[in-house]
Design a protein around this motif. Structure first.
Motif, PDB file in Angstrom:
ATOM      1  N   ASN A  40       0.851  -1.178   0.000  1.00  0.00           N
ATOM      2  CA  ASN A  40       0.000   0.000   0.000  1.00  0.00           C
ATOM      3  C   ASN A  40       0.898   1.244   0.000  1.00  0.00           C
ATOM      4  OD1 ASN A  40      -1.909   2.049   0.612  1.00  0.00           O
ATOM      5  ND2 ASN A  40      -3.207   0.542   1.614  1.00  0.00           N
ATOM      6  N   PRO A  41       0.634   2.187  -0.902  1.00  0.00           N
ATOM      7  CA  PRO A  41       1.493   3.375  -0.954  1.00  0.00           C
ATOM      8  C   PRO A  41       1.308   4.328   0.231  1.00  0.00           C
ATOM      9  CG  PRO A  41      -0.306   3.599  -2.499  1.00  0.00           C
ATOM     10  CD  PRO A  41      -0.393   2.208  -1.934  1.00  0.00           C
ATOM     11  N   LEU A  42       0.215   4.168   0.984  1.00  0.00           N
ATOM     12  CA  LEU A  42      -0.058   5.061   2.111  1.00  0.00           C
ATOM     13  C   LEU A  42       0.725   4.626   3.344  1.00  0.00           C
ATOM     14  CD1 LEU A  42      -3.933   5.317   1.735  1.00  0.00           C
ATOM     15  CD2 LEU A  42      -2.216   6.916   0.911  1.00  0.00           C
ATOM     16  N   THR A  43       0.982   5.580   4.237  1.00  0.00           N
ATOM     17  CA  THR A  43       1.642   5.251   5.498  1.00  0.00           C
ATOM     18  C   THR A  43       0.654   4.511   6.392  1.00  0.00           C
ATOM     19  OG1 THR A  43       0.982   7.278   6.624  1.00  0.00           O
ATOM     20  CG2 THR A  43       3.047   7.346   5.360  1.00  0.00           C
ATOM     21  N   ARG A  44       1.158   3.864   7.427  1.00  0.00           N
ATOM     22  CA  ARG A  44       0.296   3.107   8.333  1.00  0.00           C
ATOM     23  C   ARG A  44      -0.710   4.024   9.027  1.00  0.00           C
ATOM     24  NH1 ARG A  44      -2.467  -1.057   8.600  1.00  0.00           N
ATOM     25  NH2 ARG A  44      -2.804  -1.874  10.678  1.00  0.00           N
ATOM     26  N   ASP A  45      -0.285   5.215   9.408  1.00  0.00           N
ATOM     27  CA  ASP A  45      -1.209   6.167  10.051  1.00  0.00           C
ATOM     28  C   ASP A  45      -2.354   6.541   9.121  1.00  0.00           C
ATOM     29  OD1 ASP A  45       0.148   6.240  12.446  1.00  0.00           O
ATOM     30  OD2 ASP A  45       1.344   7.999  11.903  1.00  0.00           O
ATOM     31  N   GLU A  46      -2.032   6.795   7.842  1.00  0.00           N
ATOM     32  CA  GLU A  46      -3.076   7.147   6.875  1.00  0.00           C
ATOM     33  C   GLU A  46      -4.023   5.970   6.647  1.00  0.00           C
ATOM     34  OE1 GLU A  46      -0.429   8.269   3.747  1.00  0.00           O
ATOM     35  OE2 GLU A  46      -0.692  10.408   4.132  1.00  0.00           O
ATOM     36  N   ILE A  84      -8.098   6.032   7.386  1.00  0.00           N
ATOM     37  CA  ILE A  84      -9.079   5.689   6.346  1.00  0.00           C
ATOM     38  C   ILE A  84      -9.939   4.521   6.803  1.00  0.00           C
ATOM     39  CG2 ILE A  84      -9.298   4.704   4.032  1.00  0.00           C
ATOM     40  CD1 ILE A  84      -6.848   6.450   3.254  1.00  0.00           C
ATOM     41  N   ASN A  85      -9.315   3.497   7.405  1.00  0.00           N
ATOM     42  CA  ASN A  85     -10.072   2.342   7.879  1.00  0.00           C
ATOM     43  C   ASN A  85     -11.074   2.728   8.952  1.00  0.00           C
ATOM     44  OD1 ASN A  85      -8.735   0.651   6.123  1.00  0.00           O
ATOM     45  ND2 ASN A  85      -7.261  -0.058   7.639  1.00  0.00           N
ATOM     46  N   LYS A  86     -10.668   3.623   9.857  1.00  0.00           N
ATOM     47  CA  LYS A  86     -11.573   4.071  10.915  1.00  0.00           C
ATOM     48  C   LYS A  86     -12.752   4.844  10.325  1.00  0.00           C
ATOM     49  CE  LYS A  86     -12.609   4.310  15.213  1.00  0.00           C
ATOM     50  NZ  LYS A  86     -13.006   3.089  15.916  1.00  0.00           N
ATOM     51  N   ARG A  87     -12.471   5.715   9.351  1.00  0.00           N
ATOM     52  CA  ARG A  87     -13.532   6.469   8.693  1.00  0.00           C
ATOM     53  C   ARG A  87     -14.522   5.517   8.012  1.00  0.00           C
ATOM     54  NH1 ARG A  87     -11.285   9.308   4.175  1.00  0.00           N
ATOM     55  NH2 ARG A  87      -9.843  10.131   5.698  1.00  0.00           N
ATOM     56  N   ASN A  88     -14.003   4.491   7.340  1.00  0.00           N
ATOM     57  CA  ASN A  88     -14.867   3.518   6.678  1.00  0.00           C
ATOM     58  C   ASN A  88     -15.693   2.716   7.687  1.00  0.00           C
ATOM     59  OD1 ASN A  88     -13.968   4.311   4.164  1.00  0.00           O
ATOM     60  ND2 ASN A  88     -12.415   2.710   4.033  1.00  0.00           N
ATOM     61  N   GLN A  89     -15.077   2.374   8.825  1.00  0.00           N
ATOM     62  CA  GLN A  89     -15.799   1.658   9.863  1.00  0.00           C
ATOM     63  C   GLN A  89     -16.950   2.505  10.403  1.00  0.00           C
ATOM     64  OE1 GLN A  89     -13.512   0.820  13.358  1.00  0.00           O
ATOM     65  NE2 GLN A  89     -15.124  -0.391  14.309  1.00  0.00           N
ATOM     66  N   LEU A  90     -16.698   3.797  10.635  1.00  0.00           N
ATOM     67  CA  LEU A  90     -17.750   4.686  11.129  1.00  0.00           C
ATOM     68  C   LEU A  90     -18.883   4.807  10.125  1.00  0.00           C
ATOM     69  CD1 LEU A  90     -15.570   7.466  12.801  1.00  0.00           C
ATOM     70  CD2 LEU A  90     -16.944   5.710  13.937  1.00  0.00           C
ATOM     71  N   LYS A  91     -18.545   4.837   8.823  1.00  0.00           N
ATOM     72  CA  LYS A  91     -19.585   4.888   7.789  1.00  0.00           C
ATOM     73  C   LYS A  91     -20.424   3.613   7.801  1.00  0.00           C
ATOM     74  CE  LYS A  91     -17.186   7.915   4.520  1.00  0.00           C
ATOM     75  NZ  LYS A  91     -16.522   7.982   3.210  1.00  0.00           N
ATOM     76  N   ARG A  92     -19.768   2.447   7.923  1.00  0.00           N
ATOM     77  CA  ARG A  92     -20.500   1.172   7.976  1.00  0.00           C
ATOM     78  C   ARG A  92     -21.416   1.127   9.192  1.00  0.00           C
ATOM     79  NH1 ARG A  92     -15.409  -0.927   6.801  1.00  0.00           N
ATOM     80  NH2 ARG A  92     -15.183  -1.590   8.972  1.00  0.00           N
ATOM     81  N   ASP A  93     -20.910   1.597  10.334  1.00  0.00           N
ATOM     82  CA  ASP A  93     -21.715   1.610  11.552  1.00  0.00           C
ATOM     83  C   ASP A  93     -22.927   2.524  11.398  1.00  0.00           C
ATOM     84  OD1 ASP A  93     -19.966  -0.153  12.710  1.00  0.00           O
ATOM     85  OD2 ASP A  93     -18.981   1.334  13.994  1.00  0.00           O
ATOM     86  N   LYS A  94     -22.733   3.657  10.751  1.00  0.00           N
ATOM     87  CA  LYS A  94     -23.838   4.601  10.565  1.00  0.00           C
ATOM     88  C   LYS A  94     -24.923   3.986   9.691  1.00  0.00           C
ATOM     89  CE  LYS A  94     -24.772   9.366   9.256  1.00  0.00           C
ATOM     90  NZ  LYS A  94     -24.215  10.617   8.735  1.00  0.00           N
ATOM     91  N   VAL A  95     -24.521   3.285   8.642  1.00  0.00           N
ATOM     92  CA  VAL A  95     -25.482   2.623   7.758  1.00  0.00           C
ATOM     93  C   VAL A  95     -26.264   1.561   8.531  1.00  0.00           C
ATOM     94  CG1 VAL A  95     -25.650   1.064   5.765  1.00  0.00           C
ATOM     95  CG2 VAL A  95     -24.227   3.096   5.633  1.00  0.00           C
ATOM     96  N   ARG A  96     -25.604   0.880   9.447  1.00  0.00           N
ATOM     97  CA  ARG A  96     -26.256  -0.155  10.256  1.00  0.00           C
ATOM     98  C   ARG A  96     -27.065   0.433  11.410  1.00  0.00           C
ATOM     99  NH1 ARG A  96     -21.606  -3.843  12.104  1.00  0.00           N
ATOM    100  NH2 ARG A  96     -23.290  -4.767  13.301  1.00  0.00           N
ATOM    101  N   GLY A  97     -27.058   1.748  11.556  1.00  0.00           N
ATOM    102  CA  GLY A  97     -27.826   2.402  12.606  1.00  0.00           C
ATOM    103  C   GLY A  97     -27.152   2.376  13.966  1.00  0.00           C
ATOM    104  N   LEU A  98     -25.849   2.200  13.991  1.00  0.00           N
ATOM    105  CA  LEU A  98     -25.117   2.144  15.249  1.00  0.00           C
ATOM    106  C   LEU A  98     -24.546   3.502  15.601  1.00  0.00           C
ATOM    107  CD1 LEU A  98     -23.146  -1.171  14.639  1.00  0.00           C
ATOM    108  CD2 LEU A  98     -25.269  -0.874  15.911  1.00  0.00           C
TER     109      LEU A  98
END
Length: 93
Positions: free
Chosen positions: A26-32, A36-50
């Protein structure tokens, strides 16, 4: 002194040698990547109503919850949610 490939005691002889390891995929650093993974997790949780709820508990309570959740084959989060819903239902009736 001859350079022996198995000799690792003289670090300076091997300073420029690339050691085999996990290739960078992956060209991104581990922090990046984590951000991104955390942002995607929050989006998935929001869709699930969490919604996120945070609380602090002493370690004894957390250990007890972990044991009970493991015994019931569920996550600690699911167990806490179930306990809260049962208590709310009991209070409303």
């Amino acid at each position: 002194m001859a350079k022996e490939n198995t000799d690792r005691t003289t670090i300076d002889l091997f300073a420029d040698e690339r050691r085999p390891g996990r290739p960078k995929t992956n060209p991104l650093t581990r922090d990046e990547q984590l951000r991104i993974n955390k942002r995607n997790q929050l989006k998935r949780d929001k869709v699930r109503g969490l919604k996120r709820v945070e609380l602090k508990m002493n370690s004894e309570a957390v250990d007890a919850l972990n044991q009970l959740a493991e015994a019931r084959n569920m996550s600690r989060s699911e167990l806490i949610e179930e306990m809260l819903l049962n208590q709310l239902k009991h209070l409303q009736s």
